[in-house]
Motif scaffolding. Structure first.
Motif, PDB file in Angstrom:
ATOM      1  N   SER A 220     -24.052 -18.431  35.725  1.00 25.42           N
ATOM      2  CA  SER A 220     -22.496 -17.341  35.936  1.00 25.42           C
ATOM      3  C   SER A 220     -21.549 -18.665  35.977  1.00 25.42           C
ATOM      4  O   SER A 220     -20.376 -18.845  36.158  1.00 25.42           O
ATOM      5  N   PHE A 221     -22.448 -19.845  35.996  1.00 31.35           N
ATOM      6  CA  PHE A 221     -21.141 -21.545  36.013  1.00 31.35           C
ATOM      7  C   PHE A 221     -20.636 -21.818  34.547  1.00 31.35           C
ATOM      8  O   PHE A 221     -19.219 -21.422  34.401  1.00 31.35           O
ATOM      9  N   PRO A 222     -20.804 -21.948  32.828  1.00 28.99           N
ATOM     10  CA  PRO A 222     -19.978 -22.258  32.367  1.00 28.99           C
ATOM     11  C   PRO A 222     -19.683 -20.723  31.705  1.00 28.99           C
ATOM     12  O   PRO A 222     -20.051 -19.880  32.352  1.00 28.99           O
ATOM     13  N   ARG A 223     -18.141 -21.374  30.989  1.00 34.75           N
ATOM     14  CA  ARG A 223     -17.530 -20.547  30.519  1.00 34.75           C
ATOM     15  C   ARG A 223     -17.634 -19.654  29.182  1.00 34.75           C
ATOM     16  O   ARG A 223     -17.019 -19.174  29.065  1.00 34.75           O
ATOM     17  N   HIS A 224     -18.586 -20.569  28.679  1.00 36.23           N
ATOM     18  CA  HIS A 224     -18.019 -20.113  26.972  1.00 36.23           C
ATOM     19  C   HIS A 224     -19.175 -19.376  27.271  1.00 36.23           C
ATOM     20  O   HIS A 224     -20.197 -19.047  27.450  1.00 36.23           O
ATOM     21  N   ALA A 230     -27.503 -17.726  26.366  1.00 35.31           N
ATOM     22  CA  ALA A 230     -28.610 -18.076  26.623  1.00 35.31           C
ATOM     23  C   ALA A 230     -29.107 -19.316  27.920  1.00 35.31           C
ATOM     24  O   ALA A 230     -30.707 -18.753  28.010  1.00 35.31           O
ATOM     25  N   LEU A 231     -27.946 -19.020  29.082  1.00 33.18           N
ATOM     26  CA  LEU A 231     -28.815 -19.333  30.602  1.00 33.18           C
ATOM     27  C   LEU A 231     -29.282 -18.027  30.589  1.00 33.18           C
ATOM     28  O   LEU A 231     -30.276 -18.058  31.536  1.00 33.18           O
ATOM     29  N   SER A 232     -28.676 -17.049  31.299  1.00 31.78           N
ATOM     30  CA  SER A 232     -29.390 -16.309  31.864  1.00 31.78           C
ATOM     31  C   SER A 232     -30.594 -16.124  30.871  1.00 31.78           C
ATOM     32  O   SER A 232     -31.769 -15.038  31.665  1.00 31.78           O
ATOM     33  N   SER A 267     -29.512 -22.762  21.103  1.00 35.65           N
ATOM     34  CA  SER A 267     -30.850 -23.502  21.063  1.00 35.65           C
ATOM     35  C   SER A 267     -30.826 -24.306  22.145  1.00 35.65           C
ATOM     36  O   SER A 267     -29.029 -25.167  22.457  1.00 35.65           O
ATOM     37  N   MET A 268     -31.472 -24.727  23.147  1.00 33.30           N
ATOM     38  CA  MET A 268     -30.937 -26.408  24.155  1.00 33.30           C
ATOM     39  C   MET A 268     -32.358 -26.894  23.805  1.00 33.30           C
ATOM     40  O   MET A 268     -33.222 -27.020  23.399  1.00 33.30           O
ATOM     41  N   VAL A 269     -31.482 -27.971  24.401  1.00 32.69           N
ATOM     42  CA  VAL A 269     -32.167 -29.891  24.456  1.00 32.69           C
ATOM     43  C   VAL A 269     -31.956 -29.884  26.117  1.00 32.69           C
ATOM     44  O   VAL A 269     -30.748 -29.960  26.172  1.00 32.69           O
ATOM     45  N   GLY A 298     -33.107 -26.691  39.341  1.00 34.78           N
ATOM     46  CA  GLY A 298     -34.107 -25.901  39.304  1.00 34.78           C
ATOM     47  C   GLY A 298     -34.537 -25.101  38.272  1.00 34.78           C
ATOM     48  O   GLY A 298     -36.040 -24.384  38.168  1.00 34.78           O
ATOM     49  N   LEU A 299     -33.736 -25.102  37.404  1.00 36.85           N
ATOM     50  CA  LEU A 299     -33.882 -24.638  35.942  1.00 36.85           C
ATOM     51  C   LEU A 299     -34.952 -24.630  35.431  1.00 36.85           C
ATOM     52  O   LEU A 299     -36.122 -24.468  34.541  1.00 36.85           O
ATOM     53  N   LEU A 300     -34.376 -25.673  34.604  1.00 39.40           N
ATOM     54  CA  LEU A 300     -35.468 -26.898  33.654  1.00 39.40           C
ATOM     55  C   LEU A 300     -36.763 -27.273  34.828  1.00 39.40           C
ATOM     56  O   LEU A 300     -38.249 -27.078  33.902  1.00 39.40           O
TER      57      LEU A 300
END
Length: 311
Positions: A220-224, A230-232, A267-269, A298-300
């Motif tokens: 719910s935070f990033p705008r892109h 991806a975060l979801s 992809s996430m780093v 917490g997610l990481l």
């Protein structure tokens, strides 16, 4: 297998010499890599199962070693072996600048595939330039690296791997002022596309039509929209674990891990004590940062707990 000389992992380094007595069926070894749940060439897929499928291999938990080299005619071959320990020792030695002879027992060999899945910066001396072997149309098509001029899933994953390997250099390019601290207010700069919104915006964005508070949902935070998606999906991994290798964790420092997480189109780093960087199929060559905020840590931590653990 005859060893052509000192090699480095991931296709980097120089070749020191050649075995003049190499037999016609000998492989002049240039480099090697692991294909395991915790460490595999990302160019092959988003996870270990997909990477094995790309090579028509069964995704056994023990994994495989991949040895890349040339035969006496200069043809490119990728030899798959079961002895991952011997391959891991060779890679570690080469990474330290030491010579090491990699000659697995033939009983460990699974198959030999024509071509290489990625470009190498080295070639064997004393033989013709690297080229695909002539298989007369029989067997699998030669492996080939992705087009360096294009952008797609393979290039996106390779880009994320490069960021993970050079985290400090990439991190220095990120302006921390783009990430408001929790509890601050005010409209962030318009160029902070990948930032975490301030608390006031997050509270508004985190409520759905029924007024339910979703402030613990990082998406719910990033705008892109691509990063939100991806975060979801990454958050969903913590509820339904993905295939092995989709989340990988490696040593960064005493109390910190580097995370590599992949999903359909992204992809996430991330470092477990820092921010996250995203690459998307729909944003060629673009790195989008996401600040820690209140939910990312917490997610990481949760993703690290699920990850295939590398060294």
């Amino acid at each position: 297998m005859a060893r052509s000389g000192q090699a480095m992992s991931d296709g980097e380094g120089t070749v020191a010499g050649a075995d003049d007595a190499a037999a016609d069926d000998a492989l002049l070894v240039l480099t090697a890599m692991l294909l395991t749940p915790s460490r595999f060439p990302s160019v092959l897929g988003d996870d270990y199962v997909a990477a094995c499928d790309a090579l028509a291999l069964e995704p056994y938990e023990e994994g495989y070693g991949l040895i890349l080299g040339q035969d006496s005619a200069g043809a490119r071959w990728t030899v798959v072996v079961e002895d991952t320990s011997q391959v891991a020792v060779a890679i570690a030695a080469w990474d330290c600048g030491m010579e090491h002879d990699l000659s697995p027992d033939e009983r460990s060999m699974v198959c030999a595939l024509p071509g290489w899945p990625m470009d190498l910066a080295v070639s064997a001396p004393g033989v013709p330039d690297p080229h695909d072997p002539d298989t007369d149309g029989e067997g699998p098509a030669p492996l080939a690296p992705p087009d360096a001029e294009a952008w797609g899933p393979a290039q996106r994953r390779l880009g994320a791997d490069e960021i993970a390997a050079q985290w400090s250099a990439w991190r220095e390019q990120i302006d921390d002022t783009l990430f408001p601290l929790p509890g601050t207010t005010g409209e962030p700069g318009s160029d902070a596309e990948g930032q975490v919104a301030n608390d006031a915006e997050a509270d508004a964005d985190a409520r759905d039509g029924t007024g339910a508070d979703q402030e613990n949902d990082p998406s719910s935070f990033p705008r892109h929209p691509g990063v939100r998606r991806a975060l979801s999906e990454a958050t969903a991994y913590t509820k339904t674990p993905p295939p092995p290798g989709r989340i990988r964790s490696s040593y960064a420092s005493a109390d910190v891990r580097t995370l590599r997480v992949d999903g359909p189109g992204w992809s996430m780093v991330a470092r477990t004590d820092d921010i996250a960087l995203f690459l998307l199929d729909e944003e060629p060559g673009t790195v989008i940062p996401v600040g820690r905020g209140t939910s990312l840590p917490g997610l990481l931590t949760a993703l690290d707990g699920l990850a295939a653990q590398g060294l």
